[in-house]
Design a protein around this motif. Structure first.
Motif, short mmCIF file in Angstrom:
data_model
loop_
_atom_site.label_atom_id
_atom_site.label_comp_id
_atom_site.label_asym_id
_atom_site.label_seq_id
_atom_site.Cartn_x
_atom_site.Cartn_y
_atom_site.Cartn_z
N LYS A 1 26.30 10.52 43.22
CA LYS A 1 25.27 10.34 44.46
C LYS A 1 24.30 10.20 44.37
O LYS A 1 23.67 9.63 45.67
CB LYS A 1 25.20 11.78 45.45
N ALA A 2 23.28 10.59 43.68
CA ALA A 2 21.54 10.52 43.36
C ALA A 2 21.68 8.65 43.15
O ALA A 2 21.46 7.34 43.85
CB ALA A 2 21.00 11.27 42.87
N SER A 3 22.63 8.20 42.70
CA SER A 3 22.74 6.97 42.17
C SER A 3 22.93 5.87 43.46
O SER A 3 22.56 4.68 43.17
CB SER A 3 23.57 6.43 40.94
N SER A 4 23.96 6.87 43.76
CA SER A 4 24.55 5.25 45.19
C SER A 4 23.47 5.60 46.15
O SER A 4 23.21 4.63 46.68
CB SER A 4 25.62 6.06 46.00
N MET A 5 22.65 6.40 46.68
CA MET A 5 21.38 6.41 46.93
C MET A 5 20.39 5.66 46.87
O MET A 5 19.31 5.36 47.80
CB MET A 5 21.05 8.22 47.35
N MET A 6 20.34 5.71 44.92
CA MET A 6 19.28 5.15 45.00
C MET A 6 19.31 3.09 44.58
O MET A 6 18.44 2.95 44.24
CB MET A 6 18.15 5.78 43.81
N GLN A 7 20.42 3.20 45.21
CA GLN A 7 21.03 1.44 44.40
C GLN A 7 20.18 0.56 44.66
O GLN A 7 19.96 0.03 44.52
CB GLN A 7 22.59 1.57 45.37
N GLU A 8 19.95 0.66 46.45
CA GLU A 8 19.10 -0.33 47.15
C GLU A 8 18.17 0.25 46.76
O GLU A 8 17.23 1.21 47.90
CB GLU A 8 19.34 -0.40 48.48
N HIS A 9 16.96 -0.13 46.09
CA HIS A 9 15.97 0.08 45.20
C HIS A 9 14.43 -0.08 46.56
O HIS A 9 13.78 0.96 47.10
CB HIS A 9 15.42 -0.87 43.66
N GLU A 10 14.38 -1.28 47.59
CA GLU A 10 13.54 -1.48 48.76
C GLU A 10 13.93 -0.48 49.54
O GLU A 10 12.90 0.44 50.10
CB GLU A 10 13.42 -2.64 48.36
N GLU A 11 14.89 0.01 49.57
CA GLU A 11 15.53 1.20 50.53
C GLU A 11 14.97 2.05 50.14
O GLU A 11 14.56 3.21 51.19
CB GLU A 11 16.30 0.54 51.41
N HIS A 12 15.00 2.79 49.53
CA HIS A 12 14.93 4.03 48.96
C HIS A 12 13.42 3.91 48.49
O HIS A 12 12.96 5.24 49.30
CB HIS A 12 15.73 4.31 47.35
N GLN A 13 12.71 3.24 48.24
CA GLN A 13 11.39 3.57 48.41
C GLN A 13 10.60 3.83 49.76
O GLN A 13 10.30 4.26 50.51
CB GLN A 13 10.53 2.38 47.84
N LYS A 14 11.52 3.18 50.83
CA LYS A 14 11.06 2.89 52.13
C LYS A 14 11.46 4.52 52.45
O LYS A 14 10.44 5.12 53.07
CB LYS A 14 11.60 1.67 53.26
N SER B 1 16.88 15.20 50.54
CA SER B 1 17.65 14.84 51.66
C SER B 1 19.28 15.41 50.88
O SER B 1 20.41 15.93 52.09
CB SER B 1 18.34 13.31 51.08
N LEU B 2 19.86 15.35 49.85
CA LEU B 2 21.41 16.48 50.14
C LEU B 2 21.19 17.20 50.06
O LEU B 2 21.87 18.10 51.12
CB LEU B 2 21.75 16.40 49.26
N TRP B 3 19.98 18.36 50.22
CA TRP B 3 19.86 19.23 50.45
C TRP B 3 20.24 19.92 51.90
O TRP B 3 20.60 20.45 52.89
CB TRP B 3 18.77 20.09 50.02
#
Length: 151
Positions: free
Chosen positions: A102-115, A71-73
């Motif tokens: 940046k990865a921490s903030s993107m993965m903060q909301e675990h369910e949204e990240h998994q979706k 996603s970052l790339w």
């Protein structure tokens, strides 16, 4: 030698970032991040000539971070950090410093990240099927043209 960083966080998997050395084999799950050129930051399972390697404790963490890096790339997140006038490149300290928060903030909301990861996997699968279909169409076209020209 090359800089080696270890990151640990509550919401983030543990991983080590270091410069990939040619012909080095890694036993733990890992991914490579291109560090030279305008595609710097591009993740891949196979090594690039100029790349960082991110090493994980388990495959789930590797897969999860792969999609964060992807996603970052794709969003050209790394472009402001590129240095060099002829062939731009990404420095390991810059990558290490920016990637973890940046990865921490993107993965903060675990369910949204998994979706998001599930959606990206599905799109990747559909893209692969699409390319296979295009190849089949081109093969059929070649066969028809070959038969037609043999008459």
């Amino acid at each position: 030698m090359k800089v080696c960083q270890i990151f640990k966080s509550e919401s983030m998997p543990n991983f080590i970032i270091k410069t990939h050395q040619k012909d080095t084999l890694y036993t733990k799950p890992h991914l490579f991040i291109l560090n030279k050129g305008m595609n710097s930051g591009k993740p891949q399972k196979e090594p690039f000539t100029n790349s960082f390697v991110v090493i994980f404790q388990n495959e789930e963490d590797c897969e999860s971070i792969y999609f964060v890096a992807y996603s970052l790339w794709k969003t050209k997140f790394w472009h402001p950090f590129l240095v060099g006038s002829v062939i731009p490149f990404l420095r390991l300290p810059d990558f290490s410093k920016e990637f973890n928060p940046k990865a921490s903030s993107m993965m903060q909301e675990h369910e949204e990240h998994q979706k998001n990861v599930a959606a990206l996997k599905l799109l990747e699968q559909k893209e692969k099927q699409f390319h296979e279909n295009i190849n089949l169409i081109n093969d059929l076209r070649r066969v028809i043209l070959y038969r037609y020209s043999k008459k």
